[in-house]
Design a protein around this motif. Structure first.
Motif, PDB file in Angstrom:
ATOM      1  N   VAL A  81       1.151  -1.436   0.028  1.00  0.00           N
ATOM      2  CA  VAL A  81       0.248   0.202  -0.154  1.00  0.00           C
ATOM      3  C   VAL A  81       0.920   1.451  -0.022  1.00  0.00           C
ATOM      4  O   VAL A  81       1.936   1.510   0.363  1.00  0.00           O
ATOM      5  CB  VAL A  81      -0.596   0.079   1.338  1.00  0.00           C
ATOM      6  N   SER A  82       0.425   2.240  -0.954  1.00  0.00           N
ATOM      7  CA  SER A  82       1.723   3.163  -1.284  1.00  0.00           C
ATOM      8  C   SER A  82       0.712   4.588  -1.329  1.00  0.00           C
ATOM      9  O   SER A  82       0.098   4.404  -2.546  1.00  0.00           O
ATOM     10  CB  SER A  82       2.185   2.927  -2.228  1.00  0.00           C
ATOM     11  N   THR A  83       0.422   5.354  -0.755  1.00  0.00           N
ATOM     12  CA  THR A  83      -0.479   6.610  -0.710  1.00  0.00           C
ATOM     13  C   THR A  83       0.250   7.678  -1.875  1.00  0.00           C
ATOM     14  O   THR A  83      -0.650   8.016  -2.320  1.00  0.00           O
ATOM     15  CB  THR A  83      -0.790   7.573   1.120  1.00  0.00           C
ATOM     16  N   ASP A 136       4.412   7.515  -8.184  1.00  0.00           N
ATOM     17  CA  ASP A 136       3.980   8.338  -9.371  1.00  0.00           C
ATOM     18  C   ASP A 136       2.136   7.992  -9.825  1.00  0.00           C
ATOM     19  O   ASP A 136       1.994   7.232  -9.806  1.00  0.00           O
ATOM     20  CB  ASP A 136       4.893   7.236 -10.861  1.00  0.00           C
ATOM     21  N   ASP A 137       2.488   8.898 -10.184  1.00  0.00           N
ATOM     22  CA  ASP A 137       1.227   9.464 -11.034  1.00  0.00           C
ATOM     23  C   ASP A 137       0.731   7.550 -11.961  1.00  0.00           C
ATOM     24  O   ASP A 137      -0.121   7.741 -11.807  1.00  0.00           O
ATOM     25  CB  ASP A 137       0.987  10.533 -12.181  1.00  0.00           C
ATOM     26  N   SER A 138       1.478   7.490 -12.431  1.00  0.00           N
ATOM     27  CA  SER A 138       1.796   6.390 -13.158  1.00  0.00           C
ATOM     28  C   SER A 138       0.797   5.063 -12.805  1.00  0.00           C
ATOM     29  O   SER A 138       0.299   4.543 -13.062  1.00  0.00           O
ATOM     30  CB  SER A 138       2.179   6.275 -14.025  1.00  0.00           C
ATOM     31  N   LEU A 139       1.423   4.966 -11.157  1.00  0.00           N
ATOM     32  CA  LEU A 139       0.786   3.505 -10.461  1.00  0.00           C
ATOM     33  C   LEU A 139      -0.298   4.223  -9.540  1.00  0.00           C
ATOM     34  O   LEU A 139      -0.870   3.222  -9.381  1.00  0.00           O
ATOM     35  CB  LEU A 139       1.753   3.869 -10.195  1.00  0.00           C
ATOM     36  N   VAL A 140      -1.141   5.188  -9.446  1.00  0.00           N
ATOM     37  CA  VAL A 140      -2.319   5.545  -9.351  1.00  0.00           C
ATOM     38  C   VAL A 140      -3.227   4.396  -9.726  1.00  0.00           C
ATOM     39  O   VAL A 140      -3.348   4.228 -11.069  1.00  0.00           O
ATOM     40  CB  VAL A 140      -2.874   6.842  -9.295  1.00  0.00           C
ATOM     41  N   GLY A 141      -4.004   3.986  -8.784  1.00  0.00           N
ATOM     42  CA  GLY A 141      -4.866   2.351  -9.653  1.00  0.00           C
ATOM     43  C   GLY A 141      -4.674   1.257  -9.454  1.00  0.00           C
ATOM     44  O   GLY A 141      -5.064   0.881  -9.996  1.00  0.00           O
ATOM     45  N   ALA A 164       2.999  -4.705 -11.058  1.00  0.00           N
ATOM     46  CA  ALA A 164       1.221  -4.483 -10.887  1.00  0.00           C
ATOM     47  C   ALA A 164       0.761  -5.065 -11.042  1.00  0.00           C
ATOM     48  O   ALA A 164       1.365  -5.426 -12.609  1.00  0.00           O
ATOM     49  CB  ALA A 164       1.812  -3.535 -11.759  1.00  0.00           C
ATOM     50  N   ASP A 165      -0.282  -5.954 -10.878  1.00  0.00           N
ATOM     51  CA  ASP A 165      -1.007  -6.806 -11.068  1.00  0.00           C
ATOM     52  C   ASP A 165      -1.625  -6.485 -12.052  1.00  0.00           C
ATOM     53  O   ASP A 165      -2.780  -5.326 -11.825  1.00  0.00           O
ATOM     54  CB  ASP A 165      -1.862  -6.865 -10.421  1.00  0.00           C
ATOM     55  N   THR A 166      -1.864  -6.799 -13.213  1.00  0.00           N
ATOM     56  CA  THR A 166      -2.910  -6.452 -14.128  1.00  0.00           C
ATOM     57  C   THR A 166      -3.759  -7.557 -14.727  1.00  0.00           C
ATOM     58  O   THR A 166      -4.385  -7.230 -15.440  1.00  0.00           O
ATOM     59  CB  THR A 166      -2.008  -6.114 -15.568  1.00  0.00           C
ATOM     60  N   VAL A 167      -3.544  -8.462 -13.690  1.00  0.00           N
ATOM     61  CA  VAL A 167      -5.190  -9.748 -13.922  1.00  0.00           C
ATOM     62  C   VAL A 167      -6.297 -10.073 -12.691  1.00  0.00           C
ATOM     63  O   VAL A 167      -6.796 -10.894 -13.171  1.00  0.00           O
ATOM     64  CB  VAL A 167      -4.152 -10.511 -14.379  1.00  0.00           C
ATOM     65  N   PRO A 207      -0.260   4.594 -22.321  1.00  0.00           N
ATOM     66  CA  PRO A 207       1.118   5.373 -21.914  1.00  0.00           C
ATOM     67  C   PRO A 207       1.517   6.140 -20.931  1.00  0.00           C
ATOM     68  O   PRO A 207       2.620   5.812 -20.037  1.00  0.00           O
ATOM     69  CB  PRO A 207       0.773   6.844 -22.396  1.00  0.00           C
ATOM     70  N   HIS A 208       0.823   5.377 -19.165  1.00  0.00           N
ATOM     71  CA  HIS A 208       1.109   5.323 -18.280  1.00  0.00           C
ATOM     72  C   HIS A 208       1.881   4.083 -17.721  1.00  0.00           C
ATOM     73  O   HIS A 208       2.142   3.833 -16.183  1.00  0.00           O
ATOM     74  CB  HIS A 208      -0.588   5.373 -17.157  1.00  0.00           C
TER      75      HIS A 208
END
Length: 89
Positions: free
Chosen positions: A11-13, A16-21, A44-47, A71-72
């Motif tokens: 958990v990281s509040t 970088d903006d590209s990791l939000v969500g 990063a979990d994509t599935v 692009p993120h």
């Protein structure tokens, strides 16, 4: 491509903006006998993988290309791209 087991989450509040969500998971590298390797990393979990699941993950350029057209992904160094149902040897 590498095999691993999801052993936790991060958990990281502030990130970088590209990791939000994006869900960040701790992956323990495994071999084909499901024995733990020496490497653990954040991916990063994509599935939609969950803790305790065996997964396929990619590093480097493979991770950055895991979400075509997004692009993120420029800061992703590791990404979970599949959930292992079984290993046949």
């Amino acid at each position: 491509m590498h095999m691993g087991k999801v052993i936790g989450s991060v958990v990281s509040t502030q990130k970088d903006d590209s990791l939000v969500g994006r869900k960040l998971m701790i992956v323990q590298e495994i071999d084909s006998e499901l024995r733990n390797g020496s490497r653990q990393e954040v991916a990063a979990d994509t599935v939609g993988a969950g803790i305790g699941e065996y997964v396929l993950y990619v590093r480097g350029a493979g991770a950055r290309h895991s979400q075509p057209g997004d692009p993120h992904t420029d800061v992703m160094d590791a990404a979970i791209v599949g959930i292992i149902d079984r290993l046949d040897k």
